[in-house]
Design an enzyme around this catalytic site. Structure first.
Site, mmCIF file in Angstrom:
data_model
loop_
_atom_site.group_PDB
_atom_site.id
_atom_site.type_symbol
_atom_site.label_atom_id
_atom_site.label_comp_id
_atom_site.label_asym_id
_atom_site.label_seq_id
_atom_site.Cartn_x
_atom_site.Cartn_y
_atom_site.Cartn_z
ATOM 1 N N GLU A 52 0.776 -1.454 -0.007
ATOM 2 C CA GLU A 52 0.112 0.177 -0.732
ATOM 3 C C GLU A 52 0.731 1.000 0.038
ATOM 4 O O GLU A 52 1.999 1.426 0.694
ATOM 5 C CB GLU A 52 -0.947 -0.214 1.409
ATOM 6 C CG GLU A 52 -1.825 1.295 1.444
ATOM 7 C CD GLU A 52 -2.527 0.824 2.630
ATOM 8 O OE1 GLU A 52 -3.752 2.381 2.453
ATOM 9 O OE2 GLU A 52 -2.060 0.578 3.532
ATOM 10 N N LYS A 126 -10.006 3.312 -0.929
ATOM 11 C CA LYS A 126 -10.492 2.170 -0.529
ATOM 12 C C LYS A 126 -12.082 3.110 1.104
ATOM 13 O O LYS A 126 -12.155 3.591 1.036
ATOM 14 C CB LYS A 126 -9.429 2.663 1.004
ATOM 15 C CG LYS A 126 -8.831 1.609 2.413
ATOM 16 C CD LYS A 126 -7.445 2.544 2.986
ATOM 17 C CE LYS A 126 -7.473 1.473 3.557
ATOM 18 N NZ LYS A 126 -6.318 1.888 4.764
ATOM 19 N N CYS A 163 -5.508 -2.356 2.702
ATOM 20 C CA CYS A 163 -5.369 -2.320 4.367
ATOM 21 C C CYS A 163 -6.617 -2.743 5.325
ATOM 22 O O CYS A 163 -7.222 -4.142 5.162
ATOM 23 C CB CYS A 163 -4.344 -1.006 4.760
ATOM 24 S SG CYS A 163 -3.430 -1.440 6.264
#
Length: 302
Positions: A52, A126, A163
């Protein structure tokens, strides 16, 4: 002349997760990641996952408005995206590219999916944004507005979470329902301010996604010390049984790599019946924030 075989060739794919220190700035980090992509491609990898936000150090440890300058539009002028696209076109590989995206006045933690042709198939932003000591991401990123997505690349259908997304079974299941054959998670995770070591639970959460969705999970993390954070690596690839078939330790630079037969994986999903036996009409509670209907009554048993 022997007759042509009536048995189709298996659809195999070789996947890799990169692991490396990323405490430098853009030019050094991108050069290191490009070299790591080349090494994984040399090892036969067809879908290669970097960690990431690999362009720079993990800047979200503190709140500093100067870091907003790191965000760039994901267009043809983006230097890192352009470099990865060139590599994908030249090496014939697929790479989910984790970048800090600017879109107008908004900024996102995003992944651009680059196919083996060098074309960008789309962008995922995200969804789950953490906010706590050492991980002040809500200061820098809006919650993603793309929804979960799946891309049909040259080598198979992939779903990519970023993540914090990896801790949510709902995200993995959504991508599986949309047709993902592989789940990939670029990550930046390490030491917690309270001293807890989360490396084992981090793996266990994603291994659960592999088992309950009957598909491989690939996770790529960074290593090294950046400010107050020590990133613990342990990047891995898990098969649908939940077995770790390839991994790295807490300090090694390199890549984990594994090969899967996508047709055999599809047959396994059918055999286990996880998707056949789902009862979505009973899962309404999952679409609420507090387990209650809008009228204040519990949507399940007390």
């Amino acid at each position: 002349m022997s007759p042509a075989s009536s048995t189709p060739s298996p659809r195999t794919v070789r996947v890799a997760a990169l692991q490396l220190p990323l405490g430098g700035e853009r030019e050094a980090n991108v050069s290191a990641v490009l070299a790591a992509l080349e090494a994984a491609a040399d090892d036969g990898a067809q879908i290669i996952l970097p960690p990431e936000l690999f362009e720079g150090p993990y800047f979200c440890q503190t709140q500093d408005s100067a870091h907003f300058a790191r965000a760039l539009p994901l267009d043809d002028t983006h230097p890192t995206l352009s470099a990865v696209r060139d590599l994908c076109r030249r090496r014939g590989v697929v790479v989910p590219v984790s970048l800090y995206e600017r879109a107008g006045h908004a900024t996102y933690n995003s992944v651009a999916i680059v196919d083996a042709t060098g074309d960008v198939l789309g962008v995922y932003r995200k969804a789950h944004i953490p906010d706590g000591p050492g991980y002040s991401e809500k200061y820098y990123f809006r919650p993603g507005d793309t929804g979960f997505r799946v891309w049909r690349t040259r080598f198979g259908a992939i779903g990519v979470g970023i993540c914090w997304d990896q801790w949510y079974p709902e995200a993995a299941r959504a991508m599986a329902l949309m047709g993902a054959e592989l789940l990939l998670y670029p990550t930046a995770i390490g030491s917690e301010p309270n001293g807890e070591d989360t490396a084992d639970p981090w793996r266990r959460a994603m291994v659960g996604h592999a088992v309950s969705n009957a598909m491989p999970v690939i996770a790529a993390n960074r290593i090294g010390t950046e400010g107050d954070a020590v990133f613990y690596g342990t990047s891995f690839i898990a098969d649908p049984r939940g077995d770790i078939v390839s991994d790295l330790d807490r300090t090694t630079t390199g890549h984990a790599v594994a090969t899967f037969d996508l047709d055999a994986l599809a047959a396994r999903r059918d055999q286990w019946g996880f998707f056949r036996d789902r009862r979505p009409e009973l899962y309404g509670t999952l679409a609420t924030a507090d387990g209650r209907t809008p009228f204040g009554t519990q949507s399940g048993p007390a």
